[in-house]
Design a protein around this motif. Sequence first.
Motif, short mmCIF file in Angstrom:
data_model
loop_
_atom_site.label_atom_id
_atom_site.label_comp_id
_atom_site.label_asym_id
_atom_site.label_seq_id
_atom_site.Cartn_x
_atom_site.Cartn_y
_atom_site.Cartn_z
N LYS A 39 39.22 30.83 34.98
CA LYS A 39 38.34 31.94 35.31
C LYS A 39 39.14 33.19 35.60
O LYS A 39 38.78 34.29 35.18
CB LYS A 39 37.47 31.60 36.53
CG LYS A 39 36.21 30.88 36.20
CD LYS A 39 35.46 30.60 37.47
CE LYS A 39 34.12 31.24 37.45
NZ LYS A 39 33.30 30.85 38.60
N PHE A 42 40.42 34.83 32.39
CA PHE A 42 39.38 35.61 31.73
C PHE A 42 39.02 36.85 32.54
O PHE A 42 38.80 37.91 31.98
CB PHE A 42 38.13 34.76 31.47
CG PHE A 42 38.30 33.79 30.34
CD1 PHE A 42 38.49 34.23 29.06
CD2 PHE A 42 38.26 32.43 30.58
CE1 PHE A 42 38.65 33.35 28.01
CE2 PHE A 42 38.42 31.54 29.54
CZ PHE A 42 38.61 32.00 28.26
N PHE A 43 38.95 36.72 33.84
CA PHE A 43 38.62 37.85 34.71
C PHE A 43 39.61 38.98 34.52
O PHE A 43 39.23 40.13 34.29
CB PHE A 43 38.57 37.39 36.16
CG PHE A 43 38.42 38.50 37.16
CD1 PHE A 43 37.35 39.37 37.11
CD2 PHE A 43 39.35 38.67 38.16
CE1 PHE A 43 37.21 40.39 38.03
CE2 PHE A 43 39.22 39.68 39.09
CZ PHE A 43 38.16 40.54 39.02
N PHE A 46 39.12 40.52 31.01
CA PHE A 46 37.93 41.36 30.90
C PHE A 46 38.07 42.65 31.68
O PHE A 46 37.51 43.67 31.30
CB PHE A 46 36.68 40.61 31.34
CG PHE A 46 36.17 39.64 30.32
CD1 PHE A 46 35.99 40.00 29.00
CD2 PHE A 46 35.86 38.34 30.68
CE1 PHE A 46 35.53 39.11 28.05
CE2 PHE A 46 35.38 37.43 29.74
CZ PHE A 46 35.22 37.82 28.43
N VAL A 71 33.15 43.79 35.67
CA VAL A 71 33.12 42.33 35.65
C VAL A 71 33.68 41.87 36.99
O VAL A 71 34.54 42.53 37.56
CB VAL A 71 33.92 41.77 34.45
CG1 VAL A 71 35.38 42.12 34.54
CG2 VAL A 71 33.72 40.28 34.29
N GLN A 73 34.71 38.29 39.72
CA GLN A 73 35.43 37.00 39.66
C GLN A 73 34.55 35.85 39.20
O GLN A 73 35.04 34.81 38.81
CB GLN A 73 36.08 36.67 41.01
CG GLN A 73 35.11 36.33 42.12
CD GLN A 73 34.66 37.54 42.92
OE1 GLN A 73 34.75 38.67 42.46
NE2 GLN A 73 34.16 37.30 44.11
N TYR A 74 33.22 36.03 39.25
CA TYR A 74 32.30 35.01 38.75
C TYR A 74 31.96 35.24 37.28
O TYR A 74 31.10 34.56 36.73
CB TYR A 74 31.01 34.99 39.58
CG TYR A 74 31.28 34.73 41.04
CD1 TYR A 74 31.65 33.47 41.48
CD2 TYR A 74 31.20 35.76 41.96
CE1 TYR A 74 31.92 33.23 42.81
CE2 TYR A 74 31.47 35.53 43.31
CZ TYR A 74 31.83 34.27 43.72
OH TYR A 74 32.09 34.04 45.04
N LEU A 75 32.61 36.21 36.67
CA LEU A 75 32.40 36.62 35.28
C LEU A 75 31.00 37.18 35.06
O LEU A 75 30.47 37.10 33.96
CB LEU A 75 32.73 35.49 34.31
CG LEU A 75 34.16 34.98 34.39
CD1 LEU A 75 34.40 33.88 33.37
CD2 LEU A 75 35.18 36.10 34.21
N ILE A 77 28.70 40.26 34.40
CA ILE A 77 29.02 41.41 33.56
C ILE A 77 27.97 42.49 33.75
O ILE A 77 26.78 42.21 33.74
CB ILE A 77 29.07 40.98 32.07
CG1 ILE A 77 30.19 39.96 31.86
CG2 ILE A 77 29.23 42.18 31.16
CD1 ILE A 77 30.20 39.35 30.49
N GLY A 103 27.11 35.53 35.06
CA GLY A 103 28.13 34.85 34.26
C GLY A 103 27.73 33.48 33.77
O GLY A 103 28.16 33.05 32.70
#
Length: 132
Positions: A39, A42-43, A46, A71, A73-75, A77, A103
């Motif tokens: 995660k 990806f964080f 993004f 964005v 930390q839980y993705l 958006i 997310g």
Amino acid sequence: MFCHPNRLQRTKQSPFSPSLSLTSTRAKSSYALLHRQTKMLFFSYFKDLVGREVTVELKNDLAIRGTLHSVDQYLNIKLENTRVVDQEKYPHMLSVRNCFIRGSVVRYVQLPPDGVDIDLLHDATRREARGG
């Protein structure tokens, strides 16, 4: 061999085998650590794409294109200047210009072709595979 923690919870634990619960706890913690590291990978990726145009496809097949505003930390958006990719199928979404997407409902995020730094992704996955 790595086993998913949900499968370990389903096994019956005997009072005579304390190592099973220890293994189960280790597997759960290593799975949680791997999930958290993925995660975060990806964080951070993004976060570098803020201000770029992306397309987010949701699990209900709705695809929304817009400018990535933020964005977390839980993705989750946040998109601005949004438009629906298939406007005939979702006419009620035509008036939506800004949206927040949880997310957990995201299926895919399509990135701009020039927004993908292959070398950066290779380095990050190598670091993650080495455990550091």
